[in-house]
Scaffold this active site. Structure first.
Site, PDB file in Angstrom:
ATOM      1  CB  SER A 154      -0.942   0.014   1.205  1.00 58.80           C
ATOM      2  OG  SER A 154      -0.238   0.090   2.424  1.00 58.80           O
ATOM      3  CG  ASP A 207       5.111   0.014   5.807  1.00 61.11           C
ATOM      4  OD1 ASP A 207       5.998  -0.256   6.633  1.00 61.11           O
ATOM      5  OD2 ASP A 207       4.171  -0.760   5.549  1.00 61.11           O
TER       6      ASP A 207
END
Length: 389
Positions: A154, A207
């Protein structure tokens, strides 16, 4: 003659090297970019439509450009340089209303498709608010990463989306760049972080930071992620168990275990933290290793830390029979293996030192594939977001 712009860009996924679960309790985590990437192509087209092609999640939509432009003008303000100033919840609510109006079956789509559309229009209207598109757009994003398996798919998607749209905005202002600057990357990461909030609620930021800047990133709760520009080049086998897992459930189980056995679990968390710090110290000196033997010693240390880290995580109940099967095959050939991410399935990573014979790697890959696992031979520490030709 009209000029039609095209932007191509790619960004890597990530794996967690150390600090899984302990990071929730204020310990150090280390993430590193992996040699699997998502790629985006945004191109202007003659048709007065907005085409969205996301084959990784099976999403293909064509929307009238008139509807897009009407909403762009309704948003009035562009936050291109300041995504942190955007009223996130208010903006997201407006996006939610818009996508439900234009996508007839939106509420029946799988969550991954819904979040992809939310993120897409969140960035489009955030960057281009107040400015209508003269030409149609076609956006295509493909990925090497398995969705929802703990490798930052994502974030990689969000970095691609933000990076390409920001570059398109520059081109439309007559600014052409061949390489992303540090400031460009910082802005991309901010937009990607906002998208991660759509997907994960309260993301750590590790991330999107790893996907944007590449190499190695450290994180500790309450602190900004730390960037370490180290040319690692660590070779691994990234092994997909094919077993889905729910991070929230696994994290809740660890918390419950801690409530019942606080002193013991505290000791495990301290040990995991010590391993993360020890690994970081080794990795920071990695590029200066003596190639006449010193590198082998460094890999031996890393292998020991990987094995200890996995066993500590297993003691918390977050391993899985599939992960243990992979690990047994690796250990039988003298190779270190650990789970990465939340555990309970997902991925395992096997460290491949330079001295490892290719025949051993081939043999292990064949055995794991025969067990039903998907094996990818790749490199850790790959470049972050890049403009592609």
């Amino acid at each position: 003659m009209d000029r039609y712009y095209c932007v191509k860009l790619s960004a890597p996924g990530k794996v967690i090297l150390h600090g899984e679960h302990s990071v929730v309790f204020g310990k150090t985590a280390i993430a590193v970019s992996v040699g699997l990437r998502s790629s985006i192509c945004i191109k202007e087209i003659q048709e007065s439509v907005f085409k969205v092609n996301l084959p990784a999640v099976g999403l293909h939509e064509t929307i009238s450009l008139e509807l897009i432009n009407k909403e762009l003008l309704n948003h009035k303000t562009s936050y291109i340089e300041a995504p942190e100033a955007l009223a996130h919840e208010e903006h997201l609510t407006r996006i939610e209303i818009f996508v439900k109006d234009i996508i007839s079956n939106f509420e029946h789509l799988p969550n991954v498709k819904q979040n992809a559309l939310r993120s897409l229009f969140y960035v489009v209207f955030g960057i281009f608010g107040g400015n209508a598109f003269e030409n149609g757009l076609e956006i295509t994003i493909v990925s090497d990463l398995t969705i929802g398996a703990g490798t930052g798919s994502s974030a990689s998607f969000a970095v691609c989306l933000a990076g390409a749209l920001l570059q398109l905005a520059k081109l439309k202002k007559g600014i052409k760049v061949d390489r992303l600057s540090l400031d460009d990357k910082k802005l991309i990461s901010k937009w990607a972080f906002n998208c991660e909030k759509i997907t994960h609620g309260t993301p750590s930021g590790i991330d999107n930071t790893t996907s944007t800047f590449g190499s190695l990133v450290t994180f500790r709760k309450g602190q900004e992620p730390g960037l370490l520009d180290i040319k690692l080049g660590l070779r691994i086998l990234l092994v997909d168990t094919g077993v889905s897992r729910e991070t929230k459930v696994l994290a809740a189980n660890v918390r419950s275990l801690m409530q019942r056995n606080k002193q013991a679990v505290d000791c495990v968390m301290e040990a995991i933290d010590h391993i993360a710090k020890s690994a970081l110290e080794i990795l920071q000196n990695f590029s200066s290793c003596d190639q006449n033997g010193g590198i082998d010693v460094k890999y031996q240390y890393l292998a020991e830390l990987w094995n200890m880290n996995h066993c500590l995580l297993a003691s918390l109940g977050v391993s899985h029979s599939a992960l243990e099967s992979i690990r047994a095959s690796a250990l039988a050939r003298g190779l270190a293996c650990k789970l990465t991410g939340a555990g309970g399935g997902g991925y395992a990573i096997v460290l491949i030192p330079p001295s490892t014979k290719q025949s051993i790697v081939d043999e292990l890959s064949k055995e794991l594939s025969a067990k039903g696992f998907v094996v990818t031979d790749t490199i850790l520490g790959s470049p972050g977001v890049t403009l592609d030709s």
